[in-house]
Scaffold this active site. Structure first.
Site, PDB file in Angstrom:
ATOM      1  N   ASP A 194       0.823  -1.210   0.000  1.00 48.23           N
ATOM      2  CA  ASP A 194       0.000   0.000   0.000  1.00 48.23           C
ATOM      3  C   ASP A 194       0.854   1.255   0.000  1.00 48.23           C
ATOM      4  OD1 ASP A 194      -2.460  -1.197  -0.149  1.00 48.23           O
ATOM      5  OD2 ASP A 194      -3.014  -0.863   1.941  1.00 48.23           O
ATOM      6  N   ASP A 225      -8.071  -3.650   2.694  1.00 50.15           N
ATOM      7  CA  ASP A 225      -7.890  -3.046   4.017  1.00 50.15           C
ATOM      8  C   ASP A 225      -8.931  -3.549   5.010  1.00 50.15           C
ATOM      9  OD1 ASP A 225      -5.768  -1.549   3.021  1.00 50.15           O
ATOM     10  OD2 ASP A 225      -7.105   0.049   2.346  1.00 50.15           O
TER      11      ASP A 225
END
Length: 161
Positions: free
Chosen positions: A39, A105
């Site tokens: 990420d 996430d």
């Protein structure tokens, strides 16, 4: 349409977390660590290499585009969005200002939460707020709250939110 995609995304997350089980805590920690590094690179460092965030381009389906047909007419269309993120309104939803939360996430920490609940179940007979599940849930809640607060107050790096 975005609410329907949010519902589909939540259903995908719930199905994935219900179906897939982590074999060990080590695998869960490695997945979280690798996802964290992925990420950071794809959202914040990719603009240094590709002049825009790869993750933001994929998540927002790029810019609306157009096609000129053989007869000279121009067809315009918006980018097609896939249900791989949840759109969370920032303040007034009528302004169209949304924070994005990727399904990864939700899913990867969710896998770790279900692993913690399974550990509590085998040790105590139930998922306990004072056991592994409670600690993992509190950590996830704190991290998610910080991420959403940063997004709500437009705290950014490289202009990426």
């Amino acid at each position: 349409l975005s609410r329907l995609q949010d519902v589909l995304g939540a259903a995908v997350c719930a199905t994935f977390v219900r179906t897939v089980q982590l074999p060990s805590l080590e695998v869960g920690v490695q997945l979280l660590g690798l996802m964290f590094l992925y990420d950071i690179f794809m959202v914040f460092l990719s603009p240094l290499f590709f002049h825009k965030s790869v993750m933001m381009s994929v998540a927002t389906a790029g810019q609306p585009s157009h096609t000129v047909l053989a007869d000279g007419t121009c067809e315009r269309y918006d980018g097609e969005r896939m249900p791989m993120l949840l759109m969370i309104p920032r303040g007034d939803p009528s302004r169209g200002d949304y924070a994005m939360l990727g399904l990864g996430d939700i899913v990867v920490p969710g896998l770790l939460l279900t692993f913690a609940a399974r550990c509590d179940l085998s040790l105590r007979g139930a998922a306990s707020p004072l056991g592994y599940w409670g600690a993992a849930s509190a950590g996830y809640l704190a991290g998610l709250s910080c991420a959403l607060a940063a997004n709500m107050y437009h705290l950014t790096i490289n202009g990426v939110q």
